[in-house]
Write a protein that holds these residues in place. Sequence first.
Motif, PDB file in Angstrom:
ATOM      1  N   ILE A  64       0.857  -1.190   0.000  1.00  0.00           N
ATOM      2  CA  ILE A  64       0.000   0.000   0.000  1.00  0.00           C
ATOM      3  C   ILE A  64       0.885   1.229   0.000  1.00  0.00           C
ATOM      4  CG2 ILE A  64      -1.743   1.292   1.291  1.00  0.00           C
ATOM      5  CD1 ILE A  64      -2.666  -1.423   2.456  1.00  0.00           C
ATOM      6  N   GLN A  65       0.632   2.140  -0.945  1.00  0.00           N
ATOM      7  CA  GLN A  65       1.448   3.346  -1.056  1.00  0.00           C
ATOM      8  C   GLN A  65       0.568   4.581  -1.004  1.00  0.00           C
ATOM      9  OE1 GLN A  65       4.654   3.492  -3.961  1.00  0.00           O
ATOM     10  NE2 GLN A  65       4.104   1.445  -4.656  1.00  0.00           N
ATOM     11  N   ALA A  66       0.790   5.421   0.013  1.00  0.00           N
ATOM     12  CA  ALA A  66       0.180   6.753   0.092  1.00  0.00           C
ATOM     13  C   ALA A  66      -1.288   6.749  -0.283  1.00  0.00           C
ATOM     14  CB  ALA A  66       0.958   7.725  -0.798  1.00  0.00           C
ATOM     15  N   SER A  67      -2.075   5.927   0.383  1.00  0.00           N
ATOM     16  CA  SER A  67      -3.487   5.765   0.033  1.00  0.00           C
ATOM     17  C   SER A  67      -4.364   5.793   1.273  1.00  0.00           C
ATOM     18  CB  SER A  67      -3.696   4.447  -0.724  1.00  0.00           C
ATOM     19  OG  SER A  67      -3.016   4.477  -1.964  1.00  0.00           O
ATOM     20  N   VAL A  68      -5.665   5.990   1.046  1.00  0.00           N
ATOM     21  CA  VAL A  68      -6.662   5.980   2.118  1.00  0.00           C
ATOM     22  C   VAL A  68      -7.584   4.788   1.905  1.00  0.00           C
ATOM     23  CG1 VAL A  68      -8.581   7.229   3.185  1.00  0.00           C
ATOM     24  CG2 VAL A  68      -6.564   8.480   2.401  1.00  0.00           C
ATOM     25  N   ILE A  69      -7.732   3.969   2.939  1.00  0.00           N
ATOM     26  CA  ILE A  69      -8.582   2.779   2.864  1.00  0.00           C
ATOM     27  C   ILE A  69      -9.520   2.814   4.064  1.00  0.00           C
ATOM     28  CG2 ILE A  69      -8.641   0.252   2.847  1.00  0.00           C
ATOM     29  CD1 ILE A  69      -5.770   0.332   1.720  1.00  0.00           C
ATOM     30  N   LEU A  70     -10.825   2.858   3.812  1.00  0.00           N
ATOM     31  CA  LEU A  70     -11.825   3.002   4.862  1.00  0.00           C
ATOM     32  C   LEU A  70     -12.806   1.835   4.836  1.00  0.00           C
ATOM     33  CD1 LEU A  70     -12.721   6.769   4.245  1.00  0.00           C
ATOM     34  CD2 LEU A  70     -10.922   5.868   5.722  1.00  0.00           C
ATOM     35  N   GLY A 125      -2.405   1.917  -4.673  1.00  0.00           N
ATOM     36  CA  GLY A 125      -1.762   3.213  -4.705  1.00  0.00           C
ATOM     37  C   GLY A 125      -0.584   3.272  -5.667  1.00  0.00           C
ATOM     38  N   PRO A 126       0.114   4.426  -5.669  1.00  0.00           N
ATOM     39  CA  PRO A 126      -0.068   5.536  -4.740  1.00  0.00           C
ATOM     40  C   PRO A 126      -1.314   6.372  -5.027  1.00  0.00           C
ATOM     41  CG  PRO A 126       1.581   6.095  -6.374  1.00  0.00           C
ATOM     42  CD  PRO A 126       1.207   4.666  -6.615  1.00  0.00           C
ATOM     43  N   PHE A 127      -1.779   7.054  -4.008  1.00  0.00           N
ATOM     44  CA  PHE A 127      -2.863   8.028  -4.104  1.00  0.00           C
ATOM     45  C   PHE A 127      -4.198   7.395  -4.502  1.00  0.00           C
ATOM     46  CE2 PHE A 127       1.100  10.116  -5.719  1.00  0.00           C
ATOM     47  CZ  PHE A 127       1.502  10.610  -4.485  1.00  0.00           C
ATOM     48  N   ALA A 128      -4.464   6.190  -4.011  1.00  0.00           N
ATOM     49  CA  ALA A 128      -5.773   5.569  -4.222  1.00  0.00           C
ATOM     50  C   ALA A 128      -6.679   5.899  -3.035  1.00  0.00           C
ATOM     51  CB  ALA A 128      -5.638   4.063  -4.378  1.00  0.00           C
ATOM     52  N   TYR A 129      -7.983   5.908  -3.297  1.00  0.00           N
ATOM     53  CA  TYR A 129      -8.977   6.190  -2.262  1.00  0.00           C
ATOM     54  C   TYR A 129      -9.986   5.049  -2.276  1.00  0.00           C
ATOM     55  CZ  TYR A 129     -12.499   8.958   0.345  1.00  0.00           C
ATOM     56  OH  TYR A 129     -13.411   9.424   1.261  1.00  0.00           O
ATOM     57  N   LYS A 171      -7.735 -10.939  -4.571  1.00  0.00           N
ATOM     58  CA  LYS A 171      -6.307 -11.263  -4.514  1.00  0.00           C
ATOM     59  C   LYS A 171      -5.623 -10.910  -5.833  1.00  0.00           C
ATOM     60  CE  LYS A 171      -7.248 -15.138  -1.397  1.00  0.00           C
ATOM     61  NZ  LYS A 171      -7.164 -16.602  -1.191  1.00  0.00           N
ATOM     62  N   HIS A 172      -4.327 -10.606  -5.742  1.00  0.00           N
ATOM     63  CA  HIS A 172      -3.495 -10.333  -6.922  1.00  0.00           C
ATOM     64  C   HIS A 172      -4.092  -9.225  -7.796  1.00  0.00           C
ATOM     65  CE1 HIS A 172      -0.885 -13.831  -6.207  1.00  0.00           C
ATOM     66  NE2 HIS A 172      -1.988 -14.453  -5.825  1.00  0.00           N
ATOM     67  N   ALA A 173      -4.801  -8.284  -7.181  1.00  0.00           N
ATOM     68  CA  ALA A 173      -5.379  -7.165  -7.928  1.00  0.00           C
ATOM     69  C   ALA A 173      -4.410  -5.986  -7.913  1.00  0.00           C
ATOM     70  CB  ALA A 173      -6.717  -6.766  -7.324  1.00  0.00           C
ATOM     71  N   ARG A 174      -4.672  -5.035  -8.786  1.00  0.00           N
ATOM     72  CA  ARG A 174      -3.828  -3.839  -8.865  1.00  0.00           C
ATOM     73  C   ARG A 174      -4.734  -2.623  -8.886  1.00  0.00           C
ATOM     74  NH1 ARG A 174      -0.402   0.000  -7.998  1.00  0.00           N
ATOM     75  NH2 ARG A 174       0.380   1.143  -9.769  1.00  0.00           N
ATOM     76  N   ILE A 175      -4.664  -1.827  -7.816  1.00  0.00           N
ATOM     77  CA  ILE A 175      -5.417  -0.574  -7.731  1.00  0.00           C
ATOM     78  C   ILE A 175      -4.383   0.539  -7.727  1.00  0.00           C
ATOM     79  CG2 ILE A 175      -7.139   0.727  -6.453  1.00  0.00           C
ATOM     80  CD1 ILE A 175      -8.081  -2.051  -7.429  1.00  0.00           C
ATOM     81  N   GLY A 176      -4.339   1.310  -8.818  1.00  0.00           N
ATOM     82  CA  GLY A 176      -3.221   2.224  -9.023  1.00  0.00           C
ATOM     83  C   GLY A 176      -3.470   3.644  -8.570  1.00  0.00           C
ATOM     84  N   ASP A 177      -2.715   4.563  -9.196  1.00  0.00           N
ATOM     85  CA  ASP A 177      -2.714   5.947  -8.752  1.00  0.00           C
ATOM     86  C   ASP A 177      -3.974   6.693  -9.162  1.00  0.00           C
ATOM     87  OD1 ASP A 177      -1.572   7.495 -11.504  1.00  0.00           O
ATOM     88  OD2 ASP A 177      -0.933   5.417 -11.228  1.00  0.00           O
ATOM     89  N   PHE A 178      -4.461   7.509  -8.227  1.00  0.00           N
ATOM     90  CA  PHE A 178      -5.647   8.346  -8.438  1.00  0.00           C
ATOM     91  C   PHE A 178      -6.860   7.520  -8.860  1.00  0.00           C
ATOM     92  CE2 PHE A 178      -1.882  10.975  -9.144  1.00  0.00           C
ATOM     93  CZ  PHE A 178      -2.054  11.907  -8.130  1.00  0.00           C
ATOM     94  N   VAL A 179      -7.004   6.379  -8.238  1.00  0.00           N
ATOM     95  CA  VAL A 179      -8.183   5.531  -8.431  1.00  0.00           C
ATOM     96  C   VAL A 179      -9.060   5.648  -7.187  1.00  0.00           C
ATOM     97  CG1 VAL A 179      -9.000   3.143  -8.618  1.00  0.00           C
ATOM     98  CG2 VAL A 179      -7.059   3.922  -9.998  1.00  0.00           C
ATOM     99  N   GLU A 180     -10.352   5.813  -7.394  1.00  0.00           N
ATOM    100  CA  GLU A 180     -11.309   5.851  -6.297  1.00  0.00           C
ATOM    101  C   GLU A 180     -12.317   4.728  -6.486  1.00  0.00           C
ATOM    102  OE1 GLU A 180     -14.746   8.804  -4.377  1.00  0.00           O
ATOM    103  OE2 GLU A 180     -13.201   9.632  -5.693  1.00  0.00           O
TER     104      GLU A 180
END
Length: 456
Positions: free
Chosen positions: A309-315, A326-330, A339-348
């Motif tokens: 997890i890089q520089a992200s918010v997880i609620l 991340g980075p910068f995912a919300y 599993k084995h998923a990729r949630i990248g930068d500026f993704v909400e």
Amino acid sequence: MYKCALVLAAGQGKRIKSDLPKVLHKVCGKEMLKHVIDSIRSADIDDIDVIIGKGADLVKERIEDKKVSYSLQAEQLGTGHAVKCALEFLKGKKGVVGIFAGDTPLIKQSTIEKLFNEHIENQNSATILSAIVDDPTGYGRIVRGKSNEVLKIVEHKDCNEEELKINEMNSAIYCFDIELLVDALGKINNNNNQGEYYLTDVIEILKSNNKKVGAVITDFEETIGVNSRVQLAQAEEILRNRINLMHMENGVTLIDPKTTYIESDVEIGKDTIIYPNNILEGNTKIGSNCLIYQNSRIVNSVIGEEVDIQASVILDSNIGDNTTVGPFAYIRPETTIGKHARIGDFVEIKKSTIGDGTKVSHLTYIGDAEVGAECNFGCGTVVVNYDGKNKNKTIIGDHSFVGCNANLVSPVTIHDNTYIAAGSTITSEVKEGELAVARAKQRNISGWVEKKGLKK
């Protein structure tokens, strides 16, 4: 032997300068009163009565503990009066009662166990929790006799020259024989300058009747009461250091503990590495071998094994094993990522499920959607889940490819093995194996720039 506890929590706390009852101010993410109750209960004392006063209804609402009973102290007339207000709770009981302050969040389970055990083993009528301090100014002193028994408690203002040299202080945490306490409470009075009933008078009454009183010494920091915002910050620092030390001793690497904020109920697996400036809150559970890079906030979420997890918010969400965020995912509440998923930068992502192996690499919004496994989202995709009145659902099957800058207008279903062309706005079902193209045909107008006088 029967054991129970009273927690004094009726004061508003004038010095903390707040509309919120003092005991509801949080230390490491949990109300001070909850810390005290949890420590008592972890010491196998389940019968707990909380004495409440100002903000009583709010205290009950925030504590949300059905096992706790409450007694009301309508007027704050001293600690002895507070305990008197719990006489109905104590009525008919035989055994030992511990008396605690609701503003001492640093008290440990082991200390509570030691206090009760020594009280019972030494057959004391009362046992005081005390501490040794370098500067006891302002604290009541524990005066002991030649055989180390407690003779009395003397308030600082009443100390003589010899008593001022004593550095063992009264923490205002006690154990009492219930029947002796109830009897003594009937004898205390408020004949003092403050017109209050003091619990320390009970000690005097017991000693005058030749009853045995003892004291158990603990670390001073456990006894610290929080009466101001400054003391609240001090308690936060002490407890945060304790929490961080516990995780490091359990096999978690904290690159910089001083800038790592972990709340008291967080669980972390071994060989996880946490970089500086991270905040882990609530009932978060993090698996083993994770990398939590700097500047992330994770709240009430479950993080699997080997997650980065890089520089992200997880609620309030779940992240599967071997996934990167991340980075910068919300990641907003009620989201489950496989599993084995990729949630990248500026993704909400909001209130959605993302299947195993799916890649949502950058600049994408997914809301109220059910996404299958092994899908790929191009840059700038938007699931258009709100029509101005209602939130609607989008369903995307396995192995689907969504091109860049596509809009998926909910409610819509996109089946397995489909392709969505870049720039499309999809409003209708896309069946398995289909390519959906929903954009105007390109038209090039010759000489348009020159005609408009825009040529440079």
